[in-house]
Design a protein around this motif. Structure first.
Motif, PDB file in Angstrom:
ATOM      1  N   ALA A  65      20.747  -4.361  22.776  1.00  0.00           N
ATOM      2  CA  ALA A  65      20.718  -5.824  22.881  1.00  0.00           C
ATOM      3  C   ALA A  65      19.687  -6.289  23.907  1.00  0.00           C
ATOM      4  N   ASN A  66      19.185  -5.357  24.724  1.00  0.00           N
ATOM      5  CA  ASN A  66      18.245  -5.718  25.799  1.00  0.00           C
ATOM      6  C   ASN A  66      16.782  -5.516  25.413  1.00  0.00           C
ATOM      7  N   THR A  67      16.509  -5.276  24.113  1.00  0.00           N
ATOM      8  CA  THR A  67      15.126  -5.051  23.705  1.00  0.00           C
ATOM      9  C   THR A  67      14.258  -6.278  23.985  1.00  0.00           C
ATOM     10  N   PRO A  68      13.048  -6.099  24.498  1.00  0.00           N
ATOM     11  CA  PRO A  68      12.173  -7.241  24.816  1.00  0.00           C
ATOM     12  C   PRO A  68      11.411  -7.775  23.597  1.00  0.00           C
ATOM     13  N   TYR A  69      11.504  -7.058  22.479  1.00  0.00           N
ATOM     14  CA  TYR A  69      10.682  -7.397  21.320  1.00  0.00           C
ATOM     15  C   TYR A  69      11.200  -8.641  20.606  1.00  0.00           C
ATOM     16  N   LYS A  70      10.271  -9.340  19.929  1.00  0.00           N
ATOM     17  CA  LYS A  70      10.621 -10.489  19.096  1.00  0.00           C
ATOM     18  C   LYS A  70       9.952 -10.332  17.730  1.00  0.00           C
ATOM     19  N   ASP A  71      10.124  -9.159  17.143  1.00  0.00           N
ATOM     20  CA  ASP A  71       9.498  -8.861  15.860  1.00  0.00           C
ATOM     21  C   ASP A  71      10.474  -9.102  14.715  1.00  0.00           C
ATOM     22  N   LEU A  72       9.995  -9.812  13.696  1.00  0.00           N
ATOM     23  CA  LEU A  72      10.767 -10.049  12.481  1.00  0.00           C
ATOM     24  C   LEU A  72      10.283  -9.054  11.428  1.00  0.00           C
ATOM     25  N   LEU A  73      11.173  -8.251  10.903  1.00  0.00           N
ATOM     26  CA  LEU A  73      10.792  -7.166   9.989  1.00  0.00           C
ATOM     27  C   LEU A  73      11.014  -7.571   8.543  1.00  0.00           C
ATOM     28  N   PHE A  74       9.993  -7.332   7.711  1.00  0.00           N
ATOM     29  CA  PHE A  74      10.127  -7.415   6.248  1.00  0.00           C
ATOM     30  C   PHE A  74       9.803  -6.023   5.719  1.00  0.00           C
ATOM     31  N   TYR A  75      10.681  -5.495   4.882  1.00  0.00           N
ATOM     32  CA  TYR A  75      10.563  -4.086   4.492  1.00  0.00           C
ATOM     33  C   TYR A  75      10.751  -3.941   2.987  1.00  0.00           C
ATOM     34  N   GLY A  76       9.841  -3.198   2.335  1.00  0.00           N
ATOM     35  CA  GLY A  76       9.976  -2.952   0.905  1.00  0.00           C
ATOM     36  C   GLY A  76       8.664  -2.480   0.312  1.00  0.00           C
ATOM     37  N   ALA A  77       8.697  -2.144  -0.968  1.00  0.00           N
ATOM     38  CA  ALA A  77       7.477  -1.747  -1.681  1.00  0.00           C
ATOM     39  C   ALA A  77       6.638  -3.006  -1.897  1.00  0.00           C
ATOM     40  N   MET A  78       5.527  -3.122  -1.198  1.00  0.00           N
ATOM     41  CA  MET A  78       4.804  -4.385  -1.130  1.00  0.00           C
ATOM     42  C   MET A  78       3.831  -4.592  -2.290  1.00  0.00           C
ATOM     43  N   SER A  79       3.827  -3.688  -3.252  1.00  0.00           N
ATOM     44  CA  SER A  79       3.080  -3.933  -4.483  1.00  0.00           C
ATOM     45  C   SER A  79       3.944  -4.655  -5.507  1.00  0.00           C
ATOM     46  N   ARG A  80       5.251  -4.706  -5.258  1.00  0.00           N
ATOM     47  CA  ARG A  80       6.181  -5.351  -6.180  1.00  0.00           C
ATOM     48  C   ARG A  80       6.134  -6.870  -6.004  1.00  0.00           C
ATOM     49  N   ARG A  81       6.031  -7.555  -7.118  1.00  0.00           N
ATOM     50  CA  ARG A  81       5.853  -9.010  -7.112  1.00  0.00           C
ATOM     51  C   ARG A  81       6.945  -9.729  -6.327  1.00  0.00           C
ATOM     52  N   GLU A  82       8.209  -9.319  -6.547  1.00  0.00           N
ATOM     53  CA  GLU A  82       9.305 -10.008  -5.876  1.00  0.00           C
ATOM     54  C   GLU A  82       9.248  -9.832  -4.365  1.00  0.00           C
ATOM     55  N   ASN A  83       8.609  -8.753  -3.892  1.00  0.00           N
ATOM     56  CA  ASN A  83       8.492  -8.529  -2.456  1.00  0.00           C
ATOM     57  C   ASN A  83       7.325  -9.304  -1.838  1.00  0.00           C
ATOM     58  N   TYR A  84       6.135  -9.161  -2.401  1.00  0.00           N
ATOM     59  CA  TYR A  84       4.995  -9.810  -1.737  1.00  0.00           C
ATOM     60  C   TYR A  84       5.056 -11.333  -1.883  1.00  0.00           C
ATOM     61  N   LEU A  85       5.591 -11.844  -2.982  1.00  0.00           N
ATOM     62  CA  LEU A  85       5.735 -13.298  -3.102  1.00  0.00           C
ATOM     63  C   LEU A  85       6.772 -13.834  -2.112  1.00  0.00           C
ATOM     64  N   SER A  86       7.833 -13.061  -1.897  1.00  0.00           N
ATOM     65  CA  SER A  86       8.854 -13.470  -0.936  1.00  0.00           C
ATOM     66  C   SER A  86       8.306 -13.450   0.486  1.00  0.00           C
ATOM     67  N   ALA A  87       7.502 -12.439   0.806  1.00  0.00           N
ATOM     68  CA  ALA A  87       6.883 -12.369   2.141  1.00  0.00           C
ATOM     69  C   ALA A  87       5.937 -13.544   2.359  1.00  0.00           C
ATOM     70  N   ILE A  88       5.176 -13.896   1.318  1.00  0.00           N
ATOM     71  CA  ILE A  88       4.255 -15.040   1.434  1.00  0.00           C
ATOM     72  C   ILE A  88       5.038 -16.340   1.618  1.00  0.00           C
TER      73      ILE A  88
END
Length: 406
Positions: free
Chosen positions: A232-255
């Protein structure tokens, strides 16, 4: 006496396969193959990207594999066969399997039939093989037929057409959806048994008049990250998106997330980290100091450990999202919508954060950053939930018991 199982799939299984459906296929076929009462024969396909990765010999699994695109001639023949099946929304195979693959499947079936091979059970993995059930039954009329639905594919087609804004494409995708729904349900009605990956798909098939007694649930395989140690004490503020990024449903959702959520986060120390193989070119133009696109990562554990949360703002798709199960197992707080959580369950505010609108994602991210201890507890609740509800080893035992009784 052993039972003869003919298992047909659209993609070759191997231990390091990188797509969710392939991982589930690989896990269950090898678990069944390890049971002495069964002899499994596999018919499948190997694409160019999977060449040299097969480990079927290591497991002693009897397989007849069709290798695609080995040379320019085989690539040319495939394209000729596929020209109509790809472009025609009225195709008898509903655009889920190409003419070339149909030809290769049936060629192998005919050969087996001529040799006197008679399976007790035929397992058709994925909707694309289920569509061929009627043709395959002609050669093995006495066999029991099982269709494994990684997801109910017509639901994905329906969402794709509803999302489309351009009228010509919308009409095309609507025709394709209607065609597939009719053929997919016909195939499932014909089958002796249907396996689905979650209770949501179980209920969806019942709503579409598939006999309740012949539908069984097999939870999907997912890579487990229970070992990840988050703080809980991590200093990071990174939002992670994870998946096969050639798949339409993934890259469109990330955009969508970049344009509607991330662009409105004023804290300049917050970053958006997109992890996954073969990122689409339309996504690459958003890359910056705060939007990191990693491409393929061998071990995602570090990102699960150090990221503030994992966002899964899916625009469309169907079935269980394996990346969500993997995120749950790591203890990372999950932010997702009804598409991302469907078939999984869990309680919003206890095991994950439910978000539909852009503002709801923004509010949840602010809550997590400002109250790390609560977010940590929600992540741990999610980890406990998935460990209890999605034990695929138990489900593999259930599957083998069912096959023994058929």
């Amino acid at each position: 006496m052993h039972k003869e199982l003919l298992w047909m799939s659209i993609s070759i299984p191997y231990d390091k396969v990188d797509h969710a459906g392939g991982k589930t296929h690989n896990f269950y076929i090898k678990k069944v193959h390890a049971v002495q009462q069964f002899h499994v024969k596999l018919i499948s396909f190997c694409e160019k990207k999977d060449l040299g990765k097969s480990d079927l010999d290591k497991y002693g699994l009897d397989a007849d594999i069709c290798y695609l695109d080995q040379n320019s001639w085989s690539t040319f023949v495939k394209k000729v066969y596929n020209s109509v099946s790809i472009l025609n929304p009225f195709t008898k195979y509903a655009n889920v399997i190409s003419n070339y693959r149909v030809h290769e499947c049936l060629k192998r079936i005919k050969y087996l039939n001529k040799t006197g091979y008679r399976p007790d059970i035929v397992i058709l993995q994925w909707t694309s093989l289920g569509i061929l059930q009627q043709k395959i039954r002609k050669y093995f009329p006495n066999a029991k037929f099982i269709v494994i639905e990684e997801d109910v594919t017509f639901q994905n087609y329906e969402r794709r057409y509803l999302l489309e804004r351009f009228i010509i494409q919308k009409i095309f995708y609507k025709i394709r959806f209607q065609n597939l729904k009719k053929k997919e349900l016909h195939s499932l009605n014909m089958a002796d048994l249907v396996f689905v990956n979650n209770k949501k798909d179980y209920n969806l098939l019942i709503e579409n008049n598939i006999e309740k007694s012949k539908i069984k649930v097999l939870v999907p395989y997912y890579d487990q990250y229970f070992h990840v140690n988050r703080s809980a004490n991590t200093p990071y503020k990174d939002l992670l998106f994870y998946g096969a990024m050639s798949r339409r449903e993934n890259y469109l959702s990330a955009i969508w997330f970049i344009q509607n959520v991330f662009s409105k986060i004023e804290d300049s120390t917050v970053r958006f980290i997109i992890v996954g193989s073969r990122p689409h070119k339309s996504l690459k133009k958003f890359e910056s100091e705060r939007i990191i696109i990693t491409g393929f990562v061998k071990d995602v554990s570090t990102y699960f450990e150090k990221s503030t949360c994992m966002v899964v703002p899916l625009l469309y798709g169907a079935g269980i999202k394996v990346k969500v199960l993997e995120g749950f197992s790591s203890g990372i707080p999950i932010l997702t919508n009804h598409i991302g959580i469907e078939g999984i369950g869990g309680c919003s505010g206890k095991e994950y954060y439910h978000c539909e609108s852009a503002q709801e994602y923004i509010n949840a991210i602010e809550q997590i950053i400002n109250n790390r201890k609560t977010a940590q507890q929600i992540g741990e609740n999610g980890r406990k939930f998935v460990k209890e509800q999605f034990d695929y080893y138990n489900y593999s035992n259930t599957m083998t018991d069912i096959l023994k009784e058929m």
